[in-house]
Design a protein around this motif. Structure first.
Motif, short mmCIF file in Angstrom:
data_model
loop_
_atom_site.label_atom_id
_atom_site.label_comp_id
_atom_site.label_asym_id
_atom_site.label_seq_id
_atom_site.Cartn_x
_atom_site.Cartn_y
_atom_site.Cartn_z
N GLY A 54 0.80 -1.21 0.00
CA GLY A 54 0.00 0.00 0.00
C GLY A 54 0.83 1.27 0.00
N LYS A 55 2.17 1.13 0.13
CA LYS A 55 3.06 2.30 0.18
C LYS A 55 3.93 2.44 -1.05
N LEU A 56 3.97 1.41 -1.89
CA LEU A 56 4.78 1.45 -3.10
C LEU A 56 3.89 1.77 -4.29
N PHE A 57 4.31 2.74 -5.09
CA PHE A 57 3.48 3.21 -6.19
C PHE A 57 4.27 3.23 -7.50
N TYR A 58 3.58 2.79 -8.54
CA TYR A 58 4.16 2.83 -9.88
C TYR A 58 3.75 4.13 -10.55
N VAL A 59 4.72 4.82 -11.15
CA VAL A 59 4.48 6.14 -11.72
C VAL A 59 4.31 6.05 -13.24
N GLN A 60 3.28 6.75 -13.74
CA GLN A 60 3.04 6.83 -15.18
C GLN A 60 2.73 8.27 -15.58
N MET A 61 3.13 8.62 -16.78
CA MET A 61 2.74 9.89 -17.38
C MET A 61 2.77 9.73 -18.89
N ASP A 62 2.31 10.74 -19.62
CA ASP A 62 2.17 10.59 -21.07
C ASP A 62 2.95 11.69 -21.80
N PRO A 63 4.22 11.41 -22.16
CA PRO A 63 5.06 12.42 -22.82
C PRO A 63 5.02 12.33 -24.34
N ALA A 64 4.15 11.49 -24.91
CA ALA A 64 4.16 11.27 -26.36
C ALA A 64 3.58 12.46 -27.13
N THR A 65 3.75 12.44 -28.45
CA THR A 65 3.19 13.48 -29.31
C THR A 65 1.70 13.26 -29.51
N MET A 66 1.05 14.15 -30.23
CA MET A 66 -0.38 14.05 -30.47
C MET A 66 -0.72 13.02 -31.54
N ASP A 67 0.27 12.49 -32.23
CA ASP A 67 0.00 11.46 -33.24
C ASP A 67 -0.62 10.24 -32.58
N GLY A 68 -1.79 9.85 -33.05
CA GLY A 68 -2.48 8.68 -32.52
C GLY A 68 -3.14 8.90 -31.18
N TYR A 69 -3.24 10.14 -30.75
CA TYR A 69 -3.82 10.41 -29.43
C TYR A 69 -5.32 10.09 -29.40
N VAL A 70 -5.73 9.42 -28.35
CA VAL A 70 -7.15 9.12 -28.11
C VAL A 70 -7.48 9.58 -26.70
N ALA A 71 -8.43 10.47 -26.59
CA ALA A 71 -8.79 11.01 -25.27
C ALA A 71 -9.25 9.90 -24.34
N GLY A 72 -8.78 9.94 -23.11
CA GLY A 72 -9.20 8.98 -22.10
C GLY A 72 -8.40 7.70 -22.05
N GLU A 73 -7.48 7.51 -22.99
CA GLU A 73 -6.69 6.28 -22.96
C GLU A 73 -5.63 6.34 -21.85
N ASP A 74 -5.08 5.16 -21.52
CA ASP A 74 -4.09 5.08 -20.45
C ASP A 74 -2.80 5.80 -20.85
N PRO A 75 -2.07 6.33 -19.87
CA PRO A 75 -0.75 6.91 -20.18
C PRO A 75 0.25 5.83 -20.53
N GLN A 76 1.44 6.22 -20.93
CA GLN A 76 2.48 5.24 -21.24
C GLN A 76 2.71 4.32 -20.04
N SER A 77 2.94 3.05 -20.30
CA SER A 77 3.14 2.10 -19.20
C SER A 77 4.52 2.22 -18.58
N GLN A 78 5.46 2.88 -19.28
CA GLN A 78 6.80 3.08 -18.74
C GLN A 78 7.19 4.55 -18.89
N MET A 79 8.36 4.88 -18.38
CA MET A 79 8.82 6.27 -18.35
C MET A 79 10.01 6.46 -19.30
N THR A 80 10.19 7.72 -19.72
CA THR A 80 11.40 8.05 -20.48
C THR A 80 12.57 8.22 -19.51
N ARG A 81 13.76 8.12 -20.04
CA ARG A 81 14.94 8.30 -19.20
C ARG A 81 15.01 9.73 -18.67
#
Length: 436
Positions: A54-81
């Protein structure tokens, strides 16, 4: 009184050996099948780190371009360096770790041993404390080693015993033609599932060598696992997709937050970070950040194989069929003893006493069926361990499932005995005595 009913049950078994054997076998087959699949499901769906999940959390965000963007979809499953290293520098969590899997070639110094490859993990210093990795010798590295990109390594005890045979802390190990100093040796550690990196085998043995992520980049060591890229990679980066500014998500990032307040603050921090990166022109998509604890992350990724879930439901369906057969056999057995029950009732036995006697007999059948079913479950788990699946070796009956097997057998037989016992206590003494 229970002991008396138990003796009556044993006498009844001797008088109806074939019928009793059929009931015991029916219970055993149902218990064996259901407990085999339930044990596998229990192993695969358990909490891999219950003291901290309950204390460990996996971090996600969406740094991609607008190409192929679909509103409401999940962010990237991994992170950029770039984003991982930025979050690591900010140190907004109690602990944080960035990581990726890789493969390394070992050139042993041991006489007669040929080079071989091992799975490795490139990570940061908090990894070992965050995930409660046990150590046999030494310890993990610190922030200074991360920043200095030192060539230090932590290896597993199995690899330690294979290469050195004793405490190897302070000795050197040659990885991909580079000398590393061993500073720690881990004990057996196999969280199930391997929640910290779901791009690899969910239930495999895990890595044998751990080195600082910063060192892996300084030496340009290859990584393994999933990678998602977008846009154009920078031509001036010799590391390509693994470079600092590469538009590729390939790193897992975990953070430890020891309170609800810190969790809320970190969520705000991620939103603010995403907004800042958008203003700087790096992010194009609307803010889409996510912070998932261990069990939520496992559920979102549907880690438990679908066929295991299906097999569990089918096995319990088979148990229900076995119980229905047991109900029929018990009903036939109890009603066949109508005259005996009638005599007991005439001699003063209450309906409750008849009901309890029949339930004790059904429970005794359940105990016998449970013991036989336990053997069948162990045989079934042995068969599972022969399969090539990555989770096959985990299929063992632990004390919790052992007790569950016996309890389930007794409860199932008692449930199966309710209707026959109720029918038996309805026997009218006068009619039975008149028919004699």
């Amino acid at each position: 009184m229970f002991g008396y009913y138990f003796k009556l049950a044993l006498r009844s078994f001797k008088r109806n050996k074939v019928l009793t054997a059929l009931m015991v076998l029916a219970i055993a087959l149902g218990i064996g099948a259901s407990m085999t699949t339930l044990t596998v499901f229990y192993v695969l769906s358990g909490d891999p780190i219950p003291q901290k999940s309950g204390k460990l959390f996996y971090v996600q965000m969406d740094p991609a371009t607008m190409d192929g963007y679909v509103a409401g979809e999940d962010p990237q499953s991994q992170m950029t360096r770039f984003d991982s290293e930025a979050l690591l520098r900010d140190k907004r969590g109690d602990r944080q770790a960035m990581m990726s899997a890789g493969g390394l070639a070992i050139q042993p110094e041991k006489q007669g041993m040929t080079p071989f490859t091992v799975e490795s993990r490139y990570t940061s210093s908090d990894f070992f404390d965050m995930f409660d990795v046990p150590f046999a010798y030494g310890q993990g590295w610190g922030v200074k080693e991360d920043e200095a990109r030192e060539r230090v390594a932590v290896i597993t005890k199995d690899l330690n015993d294979k290469l050195f045979g004793g405490n190897s802390v302070g000795k050197s190990i040659r990885l991909n033609e580079h000398e590393f100093r061993i500073i720690g040796v881990t004990e057996k550690w196999r969280p199930t599932p391997r929640f910290f990196d779901l791009t690899q085998s969910h239930y495999g043995e895990g890595e044998e060598v751990y080195i600082p992520f910063s060192t892996s980049r300084a030496l340009k060591l290859g990584s393994s696992g999933d990678m998602t890229c977008w846009g154009d990679e920078p031509n001036d980066d010799p590391e390509g997709s693994n470079g600092l500014n590469a538009p590729c998500a390939w790193i897992q990032y975990w953070v430890q937050l020891d309170s609800a307040e810190k969790e809320a603050a970190y969520r705000r921090y991620l939103i603010n970070y995403s907004d800042q990166q958008r203003k700087a022109g790096r992010f194009e998509r609307p803010t889409n950040t996510r912070l998932s604890n261990v069990m939520t992350w496992l559920d979102e990724n549907k880690v438990v194989p679908g066929d295991v879930r299906l097999q569990t439901w089918l096995a319990f369906g088979f148990l229900l069929v076995c119980l229905l057969n047991t109900v029929g056999l018990l009903l036939a057995k109890f009603l066949r003893r109508g005259s005996e029950i009638g005599v007991r009732r005439a001699l003063g036995a209450s309906r409750r006493a008849i009901f309890m006697q029949c339930l004790v007999e059904a429970g005794t059948i359940g105990i016998a069926g449970g013991i036989l079913g336990l053997g069948l479950a162990m045989l079934g788990l042995w068969a599972v361990r022969q399969q090539p699946s990555d989770y096959a070796s985990l299929a063992h009956l632990d004390p919790v499932m052992l007790v569950t097997t016996l309890v389930l057998a007794i409860v199932a037989s008692l449930l199966a005995g309710l209707l026959p016992a109720w029918s038996a206590m309805q026997v009218t003494p006068a009619i039975q005595l008149k028919s004699q």
